[in-house]
Scaffold this active site. Structure first.
Site, PDB file in Angstrom:
ATOM      1  N   CYS A   1      -6.305  -3.945  -7.612  1.00 54.45           N
ATOM      2  CA  CYS A   1      -7.448  -4.183  -8.487  1.00 54.45           C
ATOM      3  C   CYS A   1      -6.990  -3.837  -9.915  1.00 54.45           C
ATOM      4  O   CYS A   1      -5.956  -3.179 -10.098  1.00 54.45           O
ATOM      5  CB  CYS A   1      -8.641  -3.328  -8.055  1.00 54.45           C
ATOM      6  SG  CYS A   1      -8.436  -1.572  -8.418  1.00 54.45           S
TER       7      CYS A   1
ATOM      8  N   CYS B   1      -6.172  -0.065 -10.493  1.00 54.63           N
ATOM      9  CA  CYS B   1      -4.919   0.419  -9.880  1.00 54.63           C
ATOM     10  C   CYS B   1      -3.698  -0.145 -10.602  1.00 54.63           C
ATOM     11  O   CYS B   1      -2.703   0.553 -10.779  1.00 54.63           O
ATOM     12  CB  CYS B   1      -4.877   0.067  -8.398  1.00 54.63           C
ATOM     13  SG  CYS B   1      -6.010   1.062  -7.403  1.00 54.63           S
TER      14      CYS B   1
ATOM     15  N   HIS C   1      -5.905   6.413  -2.862  1.00 55.44           N
ATOM     16  CA  HIS C   1      -6.773   5.408  -2.264  1.00 55.44           C
ATOM     17  C   HIS C   1      -7.832   4.944  -3.252  1.00 55.44           C
ATOM     18  O   HIS C   1      -8.307   5.719  -4.083  1.00 55.44           O
ATOM     19  CB  HIS C   1      -7.411   5.942  -0.979  1.00 55.44           C
ATOM     20  CG  HIS C   1      -6.409   6.007   0.137  1.00 55.44           C
ATOM     21  ND1 HIS C   1      -6.439   6.960   1.108  1.00 55.44           N
ATOM     22  CD2 HIS C   1      -5.335   5.223   0.393  1.00 55.44           C
ATOM     23  CE1 HIS C   1      -5.409   6.756   1.932  1.00 55.44           C
ATOM     24  NE2 HIS C   1      -4.736   5.716   1.514  1.00 55.44           N
ATOM     25  N   CYS C   2      -8.162   3.666  -3.143  1.00 51.02           N
ATOM     26  CA  CYS C   2      -9.074   3.020  -4.087  1.00 51.02           C
ATOM     27  C   CYS C   2     -10.382   2.677  -3.360  1.00 51.02           C
ATOM     28  O   CYS C   2     -10.348   2.214  -2.234  1.00 51.02           O
ATOM     29  CB  CYS C   2      -8.401   1.757  -4.613  1.00 51.02           C
ATOM     30  SG  CYS C   2      -9.443   0.789  -5.712  1.00 51.02           S
TER      31      CYS C   2
ATOM     32  N   HIS D   1       0.838  -1.206   0.000  1.00 53.89           N
ATOM     33  CA  HIS D   1       0.000   0.000   0.000  1.00 53.89           C
ATOM     34  C   HIS D   1       0.880   1.266   0.000  1.00 53.89           C
ATOM     35  O   HIS D   1       0.677   2.177  -0.808  1.00 53.89           O
ATOM     36  CB  HIS D   1      -0.907  -0.027   1.232  1.00 53.89           C
ATOM     37  CG  HIS D   1      -1.840   1.137   1.357  1.00 53.89           C
ATOM     38  ND1 HIS D   1      -3.154   1.079   0.943  1.00 53.89           N
ATOM     39  CD2 HIS D   1      -1.656   2.390   1.842  1.00 53.89           C
ATOM     40  CE1 HIS D   1      -3.728   2.251   1.176  1.00 53.89           C
ATOM     41  NE2 HIS D   1      -2.838   3.069   1.722  1.00 53.89           N
ATOM     42  N   GLU D   2       1.865   1.314   0.894  1.00 54.82           N
ATOM     43  CA  GLU D   2       2.722   2.508   0.979  1.00 54.82           C
ATOM     44  C   GLU D   2       3.585   2.663  -0.273  1.00 54.82           C
ATOM     45  O   GLU D   2       3.784   3.781  -0.751  1.00 54.82           O
ATOM     46  CB  GLU D   2       3.598   2.475   2.237  1.00 54.82           C
ATOM     47  CG  GLU D   2       2.826   2.599   3.555  1.00 54.82           C
ATOM     48  CD  GLU D   2       1.837   3.762   3.605  1.00 54.82           C
ATOM     49  OE1 GLU D   2       2.086   4.811   2.980  1.00 54.82           O
ATOM     50  OE2 GLU D   2       0.791   3.621   4.270  1.00 54.82           O
TER      51      GLU D   2
ATOM     52  N   CYS E   1      -9.096  -4.154  -2.753  1.00 55.57           N
ATOM     53  CA  CYS E   1      -7.847  -3.706  -3.388  1.00 55.57           C
ATOM     54  C   CYS E   1      -6.848  -3.262  -2.313  1.00 55.57           C
ATOM     55  O   CYS E   1      -7.232  -2.643  -1.326  1.00 55.57           O
ATOM     56  CB  CYS E   1      -8.138  -2.540  -4.335  1.00 55.57           C
ATOM     57  SG  CYS E   1      -6.669  -1.771  -5.038  1.00 55.57           S
TER      58      CYS E   1
HETATM   59 ZN   LIG Z   1      -2.915   5.094   2.096  1.00 57.13          ZN
HETATM   60 ZN   LIG Z   2      -7.637  -0.400  -6.609  1.00 61.18          ZN
END
Ligand SMILES: [Zn+2]
Ligand SMILES: [Zn+2]
Length: 181
Positions: A167, A170, A142-143, A132-133, A148
């Site tokens: 996803c 992304c 952000h999704c 994520h980072e 995701c």
């Molecule tokens: Zn974040």
């Molecule tokens: Zn996503």
């Protein structure tokens, strides 16, 4: 795409190895190497009233260290409990402009919530939040898809809801940003 992983304090090698494998597995073309431990938290990060560390101080430290290390993307990992002003805590924070991010594993441990130790679950959460980072470093936001990895997690239960992968939307964005870089 090269990324360096910097343990801020001494921590289990399995955490770093799991993150490395996860980043290389999920991010197309990622090559990750693990740096020697830094050894200390940034100065002025600790807030004795909250008994937590400010995440932005870690980002400052990482920005300064990045030049000396000579990498384009640097992800710091700490066991300490970090927060950003206005928030109770954060699992991590990224600074895409400078190519740095910090990940805190503190609240990813089941023991933090009074639950039984579970190394597999702990490592899986570390991998997800590291991806994520790094996604933020690579300019993803952000999704809305809760499955995701770029979904914003307010709690560890939401971390468990999502997968370690991106996803399709992304993933497409990630490929596109890499091409126009
Ligand atoms: Zn974040
Ligand atoms: Zn996503």
């Amino acid at each position: 795409m090269e990324v360096a992983l910097l343990p801020i304090e001494e921590m289990g090698r399995e955490i770093l190895e799991a993150i490395r494998e996860g980043l290389e597995g999920e991010i197309p073309g990622a090559r990750c190497h693990i740096l020697p431990m830094r050894g200390r938290a940034p100065s002025k990060a600790y807030n004795p009233r909250r008994r937590q560390y400010r995440s932005d101080r870690f980002l400052e430290q990482l920005r300064a260290l990045k030049k000396g290390i000579g990498v384009n993307r640097l992800l710091g990992v700490t066991l300490l409990d970090i927060y950003a002003p206005g928030l109770n805590f954060v699992f991590g924070e990224a600074d895409p402009k400078w190519g740095v991010a910090i990940l805190s594993t503190h609240r990813l441990r089941p023991e933090f919530y009074g639950l039984k130790e579970n190394l597999g679950l702990y490592l899986e959460r570390c991998v997800k939040e590291a991806i994520h980072e790094l996604g933020h470093i690579l300019r993803l936001r952000h999704c809305p898809d809760p499955r995701c990895v770029m979904h914003f997690s307010n709690s560890v239960w939401e971390v468990d809801e999502k997968r370690r992968g991106f996803c399709p939307r992304c993933l497409n964005l990630l490929r596109y940003y890499e091409e126009i870089r």
